[in-house]
Each structure stands twice: as structure tokens, then as C-alpha cells.
Motif scaffolding. Structure first.
Motif, mmCIF file in Angstrom:
data_model
loop_
_atom_site.group_PDB
_atom_site.id
_atom_site.type_symbol
_atom_site.label_atom_id
_atom_site.label_comp_id
_atom_site.label_asym_id
_atom_site.label_seq_id
_atom_site.Cartn_x
_atom_site.Cartn_y
_atom_site.Cartn_z
ATOM 1 N N THR A 166 0.830 -1.199 0.000
ATOM 2 C CA THR A 166 0.000 0.000 0.000
ATOM 3 C C THR A 166 0.872 1.258 0.000
ATOM 4 O O THR A 166 1.801 1.378 0.796
ATOM 5 N N ILE A 167 0.564 2.179 -0.898
ATOM 6 C CA ILE A 167 1.296 3.448 -0.957
ATOM 7 C C ILE A 167 0.792 4.362 0.162
ATOM 8 O O ILE A 167 -0.399 4.638 0.253
ATOM 9 N N THR A 168 1.705 4.812 1.015
ATOM 10 C CA THR A 168 1.365 5.760 2.074
ATOM 11 C C THR A 168 2.395 6.886 2.076
ATOM 12 O O THR A 168 3.512 6.717 1.562
ATOM 13 N N GLU A 169 2.030 8.012 2.661
ATOM 14 C CA GLU A 169 2.973 9.130 2.749
ATOM 15 C C GLU A 169 4.209 8.733 3.542
ATOM 16 O O GLU A 169 5.337 9.105 3.205
ATOM 17 N N GLU A 170 3.999 7.977 4.615
ATOM 18 C CA GLU A 170 5.123 7.550 5.448
ATOM 19 C C GLU A 170 6.096 6.691 4.647
ATOM 20 O O GLU A 170 7.322 6.880 4.723
ATOM 21 N N ARG A 171 5.580 5.757 3.880
ATOM 22 C CA ARG A 171 6.454 4.899 3.085
ATOM 23 C C ARG A 171 7.154 5.669 1.979
ATOM 24 O O ARG A 171 8.299 5.372 1.638
ATOM 25 N N GLN A 172 6.486 6.677 1.445
ATOM 26 C CA GLN A 172 7.120 7.482 0.403
ATOM 27 C C GLN A 172 8.287 8.303 0.940
ATOM 28 O O GLN A 172 9.137 8.748 0.176
ATOM 29 N N GLN A 173 8.320 8.506 2.261
ATOM 30 C CA GLN A 173 9.436 9.208 2.886
ATOM 31 C C GLN A 173 10.651 8.311 3.075
ATOM 32 O O GLN A 173 11.779 8.785 3.195
#
Length: 284
Positions: free
Chosen positions: A224-231
């Protein structure tokens, strides 16, 4: 259902209790009395069958697949009209690996344009879930990043993909073949880019460590794409849509219709998953 799935379920039934951890009480949860965290989403089903949990929170792609099989169709079901989260799947590389994700993105777009993605999706009943935007702006790659050239092309000309057992995304079928939407799509991307693809089974809760240690090059398994993972990771454009849903015993469908009905329920979810994050209260 099929013999291969039955064998997998039998193995998981024996091991599930060894890997399950009662993690939280209701003060830390958005709903439910307590939360059991398990190693993989497939471990949710034996917990429900064994009555050590009442409600399983998981990806709709997997939930609908397994509850339609002969193994579970008479015992487990997805709660109708209860969507706990809407999300998108992406493919993740280590932080800074822009060149690798750029190549994955351009391959996804090309394979969507020529119909390959839809052909693969139709084999697994996921045609309506494909969301690859052929007009997405993926840039031209980072000229200063050499991850693709050094780590992929220069190190054996192969991509190591981390996965967990997650039908219809990645699993071994009744004929002993390693299949799944993500598996077939990864192979097609590798062929398009001219690199070999190697698959490595991982612990989902340790997926970030697998990337950071260079044990794998990509997490490609319904992430799942999340803002946290994108960081903390380099993530591709979305390629599938998904929902978080609730699975219960068929006999409990009238008992649990909303999360408000689950105040006394033991919830089970995969550790580190989007499903678990739906259940846990945010620290923010």
C-alpha cells in the motif's frame, strides 16, 4: 479447493499459534477489544477458524479470493458494505533508487499500453483493479543515481523481488507452479527491461530491512502506498487499487455489520500491514 491450497492451510494451522502475538488492548485500537498480529495475511484464516480471533482485517484482493474457494466459502465471508480503507498498491525500491523505479514505471506504462497488464489481470479476475495511468509523469530518471546500472544491470543483470504468500498476488498453485498477478507482472516487466527476475520470500514486517540491507531490490507484493512509506522508500506509480475489508465466520455475519459491533471482538491482522494500521490508533 485445490490440493495445493489445502496443504498450505494445513501447514499454517500448525504454525499460526506460534507466530501470533496479542499486541494491543482496546485503549490502543480504533475498534475491537484486542488485536492479534500474525506474520502473514494468510495466517488470518486459521485464527478465525480456530476461534482465537473473531474478525480479520485484510486486503480485499486476498479476502474475496480465499472466501470464494472450496476451503473457506462455507465457513468465512467478507462483511458486506464495510470498506475500512481505500488504497493503491505500488512497487517499492530502497530510498534513493530513483533510476530503478523510473525503469519500473516506464515498463508498467508500456505494458499497460500494449495490453499485457490487462491480459495478466484477467487471468486472476483483477481487470477492474488495474489503475496504471499511461499518461503519468514519471520524469526522465535521475542522471546522478546509478542504482539501476550498478545494482541491477551491473550485479548479475537481475532484479530480486521480495514477496509473501498472498493469493491472487503470489502463491503456489495446485500444480506446484509459482503464480500470481504480481509474479506474472514482475516477469513481464523483467522481460521488457531485459533483466532476469528472482523471487525471495520475506517476512512482511521486516520488508524495509530487506531493502536497506540489499537483500532484495524491490518489494512487489500488494504494498500500500502511504505518505510515510514514500518518505523512506522509492515507490512506483500506482498499479492496482485495493480496499481493507473485514472477514468473519459466516455464522457471525449478522453479529458484526459495522466496527461499532466489534467492541468485544478479537481482531486479527498482519503485522506491519495496512490492515493493522486501520485497527491501531494513530500516534499523531
Amino acid at each position: 479447493m485445490k490440493k495445493g491450497l489445502t496443504v498450505i492451510v494445513a501447514i499454517v494451522l500448525c504454525a499460526a499459534f506460534a507466530v501470533a502475538l496479542t499486541a494491543c488492548n482496546n485503549d490502543e485500537l480504533n475498534f475491537g477489544a484486542s488485536l492479534v498480529s500474525v506474520t502473514g495475511q494468510i495466517d488470518i484464516f486459521p485464527e478465525l477458524i480456530a476461534r482465537t480471533a473473531d474478525v480479520g482485517i485484510m486486503d480485499s484482493t486476498m479476502a474475496y479470493y480465499y472466501t470464494s474457494t472450496d476451503t473457506y466459502k462455507d465457513s468465512l465471508a467478507v462483511i458486506p458494505d464495510l470498506t475500512l480503507a481505500q488504497e493503491y498498491y505500488g512497487i517499492a525500491a530502497r530510498q534513493g533508487a530513483e533510476s530503478t523505479i523510473y525503469n519500473i514505471n516506464r515498463a508498467l506504462i508500456a505494458l499497460e499500453r500494449d495490453g499485457t497488464v490487462d491480459t495478466i489481470a484477467s487471468a486472476y479476475g483483477l481487470e477492474s483493479k488495474v489503475v496504471i495511468d499511461v499518461n503519468a509523469n514519471i520524469g526522465t530518471g535521475n542522471a546522478t543515481d546509478t542504482d539501476w546500472q550498478d545494482r541491477i544491470v551491473g550485479d548479475g543483470n537481475k532484479i530480486v523481488v521480495g514477496y509473501t504468500v498472498f493469493a491472487p498476488i503470489a502463491w503456489t498453485n495446485q500444480d506446484g507452479e509459482f503464480v500470481g498477478f504480481d509474479i506474472d507482472l514482475a516477469k513481464a516487466v523483467g522481460e521488457y527491461l531485459g533483466v532476469a527476475v528472482e523471487f525471495k520470500q520475506i517476512n512482511w514486517n521486516s520488508k524495509e530491512l530487506e531493502l536497506q540491507s540489499n537483500s532484495i531490490d524491490l518489494i512487489w507484493n500488494g504494498l500500500t502506498i502511504t505518505e510515510e512509506r514514500q518518505q523512506t522508500m522509492c515507490i512506483s506509480i500506482p498499479y492496482l487499487t485495493n480496499e481493507q475489508v473485514a472477514v468473519v465466520r459466516v455464522e457471525d455475519l449478522e453479529k458484526y455489520k459495522t466496527t461499532d459491533d466489534m467492541s468485544d471482538a478479537v481482531i486479527v491482522a498482519e503485522a506491519g500491514s495496512a490492515g493493522e494500521s486501520v485497527v491501531l490508533k494513530s500516534e499523531a
